[in-house]
Design a protein around this motif. Sequence first.
Motif, short mmCIF file in Angstrom:
data_model
loop_
_atom_site.label_atom_id
_atom_site.label_comp_id
_atom_site.label_asym_id
_atom_site.label_seq_id
_atom_site.Cartn_x
_atom_site.Cartn_y
_atom_site.Cartn_z
N GLY A 230 -10.69 -49.86 -27.30
CA GLY A 230 -10.61 -48.50 -27.79
C GLY A 230 -11.20 -47.52 -26.80
N THR A 231 -11.88 -48.06 -25.76
CA THR A 231 -12.57 -47.21 -24.78
C THR A 231 -12.35 -47.73 -23.37
OG1 THR A 231 -14.59 -48.51 -25.17
CG2 THR A 231 -14.35 -46.43 -26.40
N PRO A 232 -11.15 -47.62 -22.83
CA PRO A 232 -10.91 -48.12 -21.47
C PRO A 232 -11.67 -47.29 -20.44
CG PRO A 232 -9.02 -46.86 -22.23
CD PRO A 232 -9.94 -47.00 -23.40
N THR A 233 -12.23 -47.94 -19.46
CA THR A 233 -12.92 -47.26 -18.37
C THR A 233 -12.01 -47.23 -17.14
OG1 THR A 233 -13.88 -49.29 -17.47
CG2 THR A 233 -15.09 -48.17 -19.24
N ASN A 234 -12.44 -46.57 -16.09
CA ASN A 234 -11.68 -46.59 -14.84
C ASN A 234 -11.50 -48.03 -14.34
OD1 ASN A 234 -11.59 -43.84 -14.93
ND2 ASN A 234 -13.17 -43.50 -13.39
N LEU A 235 -12.55 -48.85 -14.53
CA LEU A 235 -12.47 -50.24 -14.09
C LEU A 235 -11.46 -51.03 -14.93
CD1 LEU A 235 -16.24 -51.03 -13.44
CD2 LEU A 235 -14.43 -50.78 -11.74
N THR A 236 -11.40 -50.73 -16.23
CA THR A 236 -10.41 -51.39 -17.09
C THR A 236 -9.00 -51.11 -16.58
OG1 THR A 236 -11.88 -50.95 -18.98
CG2 THR A 236 -9.66 -51.72 -19.48
N LEU A 237 -8.74 -49.86 -16.24
CA LEU A 237 -7.42 -49.48 -15.74
C LEU A 237 -7.15 -50.08 -14.37
CD1 LEU A 237 -7.40 -45.71 -16.81
CD2 LEU A 237 -6.54 -47.69 -18.07
N ASP A 238 -8.20 -50.23 -13.57
CA ASP A 238 -8.05 -50.83 -12.25
C ASP A 238 -7.67 -52.30 -12.37
OD1 ASP A 238 -8.24 -51.04 -9.40
OD2 ASP A 238 -10.20 -51.98 -9.66
N SER A 288 -9.61 -34.63 -23.38
CA SER A 288 -8.50 -34.64 -22.42
C SER A 288 -8.87 -35.24 -21.07
CB SER A 288 -7.96 -33.22 -22.22
OG SER A 288 -8.98 -32.37 -21.71
N ILE A 289 -10.16 -35.51 -20.86
CA ILE A 289 -10.61 -36.03 -19.57
C ILE A 289 -10.34 -37.54 -19.48
CG2 ILE A 289 -12.61 -36.45 -18.08
CD1 ILE A 289 -13.81 -33.86 -19.11
N LYS A 290 -9.66 -37.96 -18.43
CA LYS A 290 -9.34 -39.38 -18.26
C LYS A 290 -10.40 -40.11 -17.45
CE LYS A 290 -5.33 -39.46 -20.34
NZ LYS A 290 -5.13 -40.26 -21.57
N ASP A 291 -11.00 -39.42 -16.48
CA ASP A 291 -11.99 -40.06 -15.62
C ASP A 291 -13.24 -40.39 -16.42
OD1 ASP A 291 -12.81 -40.58 -12.61
OD2 ASP A 291 -14.52 -39.62 -13.59
N HIS A 292 -13.63 -41.65 -16.40
CA HIS A 292 -14.74 -42.13 -17.24
C HIS A 292 -16.06 -41.46 -16.86
CE1 HIS A 292 -17.06 -44.77 -19.76
NE2 HIS A 292 -17.74 -45.23 -18.74
N LYS A 293 -16.35 -41.37 -15.57
CA LYS A 293 -17.63 -40.79 -15.14
C LYS A 293 -17.70 -39.31 -15.49
CE LYS A 293 -18.58 -44.00 -11.34
NZ LYS A 293 -18.76 -44.15 -9.86
N GLU A 294 -16.59 -38.60 -15.28
CA GLU A 294 -16.55 -37.17 -15.60
C GLU A 294 -16.74 -36.94 -17.10
OE1 GLU A 294 -13.48 -33.36 -15.13
OE2 GLU A 294 -13.02 -35.29 -14.16
N LYS A 295 -16.08 -37.78 -17.90
CA LYS A 295 -16.21 -37.65 -19.36
C LYS A 295 -17.65 -37.94 -19.79
CE LYS A 295 -12.96 -38.83 -22.21
NZ LYS A 295 -11.99 -39.54 -23.08
N LYS A 296 -18.26 -38.97 -19.21
CA LYS A 296 -19.63 -39.34 -19.56
C LYS A 296 -20.59 -38.20 -19.26
CE LYS A 296 -22.79 -43.25 -19.07
NZ LYS A 296 -23.03 -44.56 -18.39
N GLU A 297 -20.39 -37.53 -18.14
CA GLU A 297 -21.25 -36.41 -17.75
C GLU A 297 -21.10 -35.25 -18.72
OE1 GLU A 297 -24.02 -34.15 -16.08
OE2 GLU A 297 -23.61 -36.26 -15.53
N LEU A 298 -19.86 -34.96 -19.15
CA LEU A 298 -19.64 -33.86 -20.10
C LEU A 298 -20.23 -34.19 -21.47
CD1 LEU A 298 -18.48 -31.12 -20.72
CD2 LEU A 298 -16.25 -32.19 -21.15
N ILE A 299 -20.13 -35.45 -21.89
CA ILE A 299 -20.72 -35.86 -23.16
C ILE A 299 -22.24 -35.68 -23.12
CG2 ILE A 299 -21.19 -37.86 -24.65
CD1 ILE A 299 -18.35 -38.82 -24.00
N LYS A 300 -22.84 -35.96 -21.98
CA LYS A 300 -24.28 -35.77 -21.83
C LYS A 300 -24.64 -34.29 -22.01
CE LYS A 300 -28.09 -36.58 -18.59
NZ LYS A 300 -28.45 -37.08 -17.22
N GLN A 301 -23.81 -33.41 -21.45
CA GLN A 301 -24.04 -31.96 -21.60
C GLN A 301 -23.88 -31.53 -23.06
OE1 GLN A 301 -21.59 -29.76 -18.81
NE2 GLN A 301 -22.00 -31.24 -17.17
N ILE A 302 -22.90 -32.12 -23.74
CA ILE A 302 -22.69 -31.80 -25.16
C ILE A 302 -23.90 -32.21 -25.98
CG2 ILE A 302 -21.29 -32.33 -27.20
CD1 ILE A 302 -18.89 -32.67 -25.31
#
Length: 380
Positions: A230-238, A288-302
């Motif tokens: 339910g939560t694919p990461t960049n590594l999962t897609l790789d 809408s953010i696909k990049d895992h690291k970018e999404k994680k950073e935004l969630i931290k800000q939220i």
Amino acid sequence: MDILTEKHNKLKRRPYQSKAIVSLLESVKNYLDWILENPEQKYENSALLEMATGSWKTYTIWNFLNLVLHLRNRQNRGKENPDFEWVNILVLTDRIDWLNQFRDDLVHGRPENGKSPIISPGLLKNSTISTFHSRADNLDDIDEKYFTQDESIETESFTPQNSRKKDNFFFSTYQTANIKEIESKIPYFDIIIIDEAHKVKKWNEFESLIDRLAVHGRDEKSPLIIPITGTPTNLTLDLFWEPIFSYMLAEYLASDYSPSVEYKLVTSSKASKEDLESIARMVEDAKSIKDHKEKKELIKQIEEKFNQVMLKVPNLQELVSDVLTRLYVTDDEIKETIIFARDTEEASDIVEEINKENGSQIATAFHSKWERNALNRLKD
């Protein structure tokens, strides 16, 4: 063709599950065409399924397998030398309780919820069901104690002697499969299902396991690998490529199929309307953010923004008093409520204070390391 009749399955497939199954069937067809030309390559034959937590991923997979086996039987009818007369299917999970859930959905169903076994009884009669994990007695002898079998069903445990002309289902945790090198114990696998596929990461022990299994197929051809998460990461897609089907959390929560939960957000008097609208926009952006690291950073800000606007409870007594005023529907009926504490110590303090204030034991504390079936216990 709908082969899941009311007699064998009391639940109806949801539209998004049917779409997922169609995507998987297309992958099977592409896989069978593909392996003839690329028998030794890895991961090109993966069929990554991305489905939100709670959207019945397990149910979808077993519906798919049930359909595949029925179609196989229909295709082989009357043939002297049928194709794929039997298949070896391996299910890998990260935890023993999830492993048991997968197996029970397949074999037992869930009678308390009115759920019948998903695999049809006719198919189960010609199958072996084998479960192995770190709690088994002696994992070195494949014929006797390597597998633990559920004796309440009329199926045999796998042995090299009875593996032919039967469909063989194997259930294992990643850890046991890796430590005991199951690819050296089982002749081959046709289908490998990987639950919580985001747990498989580069350079960790699970990736080395998948590397070995990816070439451990029938006639030296790669098996079909179906990772689920339910939560694919960049590594999962790789590792497993883009999903063949996606049913995202936002879509699930907006549907009629997600559970109805009452949320109450108590904000500080200093929180403005603009603050809350800003948080809402950030949440929408995160979806809408696909990049895992970018999404994680935004969630931290939220999270930081939330902490700024949330009402701070002065002390434990006021928290408990507020909870108890919201808890009772009537004098005798209490709403089922989950309180997420900062740590186990705080959870224990909250429980003690609630029971003390209420005068009876209505609260209890759970921790994932102590009680992996906490949610099941809450249902009781």
